[in-house]
Design a protein around this motif. Structure first.
Motif, PDB file in Angstrom:
ATOM      1  N   GLN A 262     -22.433   0.691 -26.316  1.00 16.39           N
ATOM      2  CA  GLN A 262     -23.415  -0.258 -26.833  1.00 16.39           C
ATOM      3  C   GLN A 262     -23.454  -0.247 -28.367  1.00 16.39           C
ATOM      4  O   GLN A 262     -23.226   0.783 -29.002  1.00 16.39           O
ATOM      5  N   PRO A 263     -23.741  -1.392 -28.989  1.00 16.97           N
ATOM      6  CA  PRO A 263     -23.935  -1.418 -30.445  1.00 16.97           C
ATOM      7  C   PRO A 263     -25.202  -0.652 -30.825  1.00 16.97           C
ATOM      8  O   PRO A 263     -26.099  -0.463 -29.997  1.00 16.97           O
ATOM      9  N   GLN A 264     -25.253  -0.195 -32.092  1.00 11.94           N
ATOM     10  CA  GLN A 264     -26.394   0.599 -32.549  1.00 11.94           C
ATOM     11  C   GLN A 264     -27.072  -0.077 -33.739  1.00 11.94           C
ATOM     12  O   GLN A 264     -26.445  -0.826 -34.486  1.00 11.94           O
ATOM     13  N   LYS A 265     -28.361   0.229 -33.909  1.00 14.12           N
ATOM     14  CA  LYS A 265     -29.146  -0.306 -35.022  1.00 14.12           C
ATOM     15  C   LYS A 265     -30.051   0.787 -35.574  1.00 14.12           C
ATOM     16  O   LYS A 265     -30.918   1.288 -34.857  1.00 14.12           O
TER      17      LYS A 265
ATOM     18  N   THR B 234     -30.944   4.457 -30.809  1.00 19.72           N
ATOM     19  CA  THR B 234     -30.299   3.485 -31.702  1.00 19.72           C
ATOM     20  C   THR B 234     -29.635   2.319 -30.971  1.00 19.72           C
ATOM     21  O   THR B 234     -29.272   1.326 -31.601  1.00 19.72           O
ATOM     22  N   THR B 235     -29.469   2.409 -29.656  1.00 16.71           N
ATOM     23  CA  THR B 235     -28.881   1.296 -28.903  1.00 16.71           C
ATOM     24  C   THR B 235     -29.935   0.298 -28.426  1.00 16.71           C
ATOM     25  O   THR B 235     -29.594  -0.684 -27.766  1.00 16.71           O
TER      26      THR B 235
ATOM     27  N   LEU C   3     -31.997  -2.645 -29.291  1.00 11.75           N
ATOM     28  CA  LEU C   3     -31.838  -3.647 -30.342  1.00 11.75           C
ATOM     29  C   LEU C   3     -33.014  -4.618 -30.442  1.00 11.75           C
ATOM     30  O   LEU C   3     -32.969  -5.548 -31.256  1.00 11.75           O
TER      31      LEU C   3
ATOM     32  N   LYS D  21     -22.639   4.578 -24.444  1.00 11.45           N
ATOM     33  CA  LYS D  21     -21.566   4.885 -25.395  1.00 11.45           C
ATOM     34  C   LYS D  21     -20.858   3.639 -25.913  1.00 11.45           C
ATOM     35  O   LYS D  21     -20.287   3.651 -27.000  1.00 11.45           O
TER      36      LYS D  21
END
Length: 463
Positions: free
Chosen positions: A439-442, A176-177, A179, A437
């Motif tokens: 990092q933004p997630q998508k 999920t990190t 992007l 940990k």
């Protein structure tokens, strides 16, 4: 080399067509028309090769359409991302050998195949000026490895389904990190089997598959199986070279039957050398019941601390069934159609005996898994992830005078909570994992519904 379907209703196709086809149009799995048998000269020539040289030699037996230098370049590019010069080193640890398959960019054995497959896709798409949409399901490690194999690559969009909150936190972060706009993570409100069923149903919708150029990256894609054959040979030659033995056993933690099917092909290609494969499962023991009792019947999925093996319907099982049935495609097709309705297959005593000439098997529960991590660490100082621990426990169960090579399928850092609980203390994680940990997630959370997933693909697929 041409490729055929386990169900016999697909005309022979090329390797390149096999890579893009994924599931055969008749619902079967694609296999080579024959399994090459190695000569004594080939074995002698291969025994001192590097991993990259050996990979090329194995691949060229199955791939005839890619020029020699291009194939060598694909191999070199694919394994340049690994953290260890041997790619898959094998170490003597205590009473067993550990074949470390976690030195790729996502710290899991899936990288061995998916780094190659990602580069292969890019190479072929550029040659043929086409686009594909990759659709796959993951119980944890496949998704991350697939995403890292194709992220940022042109002419490819990837859609990975994973069971929401049923993979480890690190496994989820690995997916999920990422992007990149060509990457789509779909968190499904269900089990891995639910994810896999949706993927198979969409692949069976042939007009939909054709319209969006759907391609499989799960282990139903034979190119992945091909890449995994290599490390069985590599480990055998390293152990044979250092010990002088001529026969070994491999212990393989498996849920989807892909990794161990690659071992089965290596065993058949060798003719001798791999005495038997140890099929190790957790409480989701459909494959162990098949080997030990001839009972291949679906039960409820039990969530465990080794989640990549929390599977009841093994997507590669049909490939082995084809060989068990004497390469009888009609019988294989009938059996799988029956299984689709009854969720059960029964085998005769003679068939079970044939299976047991290829495999030994043991189911390892969660308490035993934790104890194995604890004891192995106390005895050797070596940390096992919970999947590898299942393989080590089963391997020790069937340890005899032959070397036992246990496949380490993931770095322990992929499952820090479980490993820390087992050994009673924390341990340091690789820097690459620690950085995730922050990092933004998508990702998108979707119901376990085929039409919902279909609608998402229709909105975001590249054409």
């Amino acid at each position: 080399m041409k490729y055929i379907s386990t169900r016999g209703e697909m005309p022979p196709i090329s390797f390149i067509e096999t890579v893009f086809e994924g599931l055969a149009p008749d619902g079967g799995l694609i296999i080579p028309e024959r399994i090459p048998l190695l000569s004594k000269e080939e074995k002698e020539r291969w025994k001192n090769l590097s991993y990259l040289e050996l990979a090329y030699e194995v691949f060229r037996l199955f791939v005839s359409e890619i020029p020699e230098e291009d194939l060598k370049d694909l191999v070199k590019k694919s394994y340049s991302t690994f953290h260890h010069p041997e790619v898959t080193p094998v170490l003597k640890v205590g009473k067993v050998y550990i074949l470390e398959l976690f030195h790729g960019p996502t710290f899991a054995f899936k990288d061995v195949a998916l780094q190659f497959l990602g580069n292969l896709f890019e190479y072929l798409l550029k040659k043929e000026d086409r686009k594909i949409n990759i659709l796959g399901a993951t119980s944890g490690d496949t998704g991350a490895a697939a995403i890292y194999g194709v992220k940022g690559k042109s002419n490819i969009a990837i859609f990975i389904l994973h069971p929401h909150k049923r993979v480890s936190p690190v496994q989820a972060l690995m997916m999920t990190t990422v992007l990149d706009p060509n990457v789509h993570n779909l968190a499904i409100l269900g089990s891995f089997d639910d994810c896999q069923a949706i993927v198979k149903e969409l692949f069976m919708d042939l007009p939909f598959k054709k319209k969006y150029n759907l391609t499989a990256i799960n282990s139903i894609n034979f190119a992945r199986i091909l890449a995994q054959i290599v490390y069985y040979f590599y480990a055998y030659f390293r152990i044979s070279e250092s010990t002088g033995v001529e026969e070994v056993r491999f212990s393989v933690p498996t849920g989807n039957f892909g990794d161990i099917f690659a071992g089965f092909l290596a065993k058949r290609m060798f003719g001798e050398g791999i005495e038997r494969l140890i099929l190790a499962t957790n409480e989701n023991d459909i494959l162990s019941r098949f080997v030990n009792y001839g009972d291949y019947s679906v039960r409820e999925v039990i969530p465990t601390i080794s989640p990549a093996m929390d599977i009841q319907i093994a997507s590669n099982f049909e490939r082995y069934l084809y060989y068990l049935y004497g390469e009888d495609a009609q019988r294989t097709s009938f059996a799988m159609q029956k299984f689709a309705h009854t969720k059960k297959l029964i085998f005769s005593e003679e068939e079970i005996k044939r299976v047991q000439r290829d495999f030994l098997s043991r189911s390892v529960n969660q308490e035993e898994t934790l104890q194995t991590i604890k004891d192995f660490y106390a005895e050797t100082g070596y940390l096992l992830d919970p999947h590898t621990a299942v393989g080590v426990k089963a391997g020790l169960t069937f340890k005899d005078e032959r070397p036992m090579i246990c496949l380490a399928t993931a770095h322990p850092a992929k499952f820090p909570e479980v490993v820390s609980k087992a050994i009673g203390k924390g341990f340091s994680l690789p820097e690459e994992i620690e950085r995730l940990k922050a990092q933004p997630q998508k990702f998108e959370v979707l119901e376990k519904d085929r039409e919902t997933v279909r609608g998402y693909l229709e909105r975001f697929a590249i054409t």
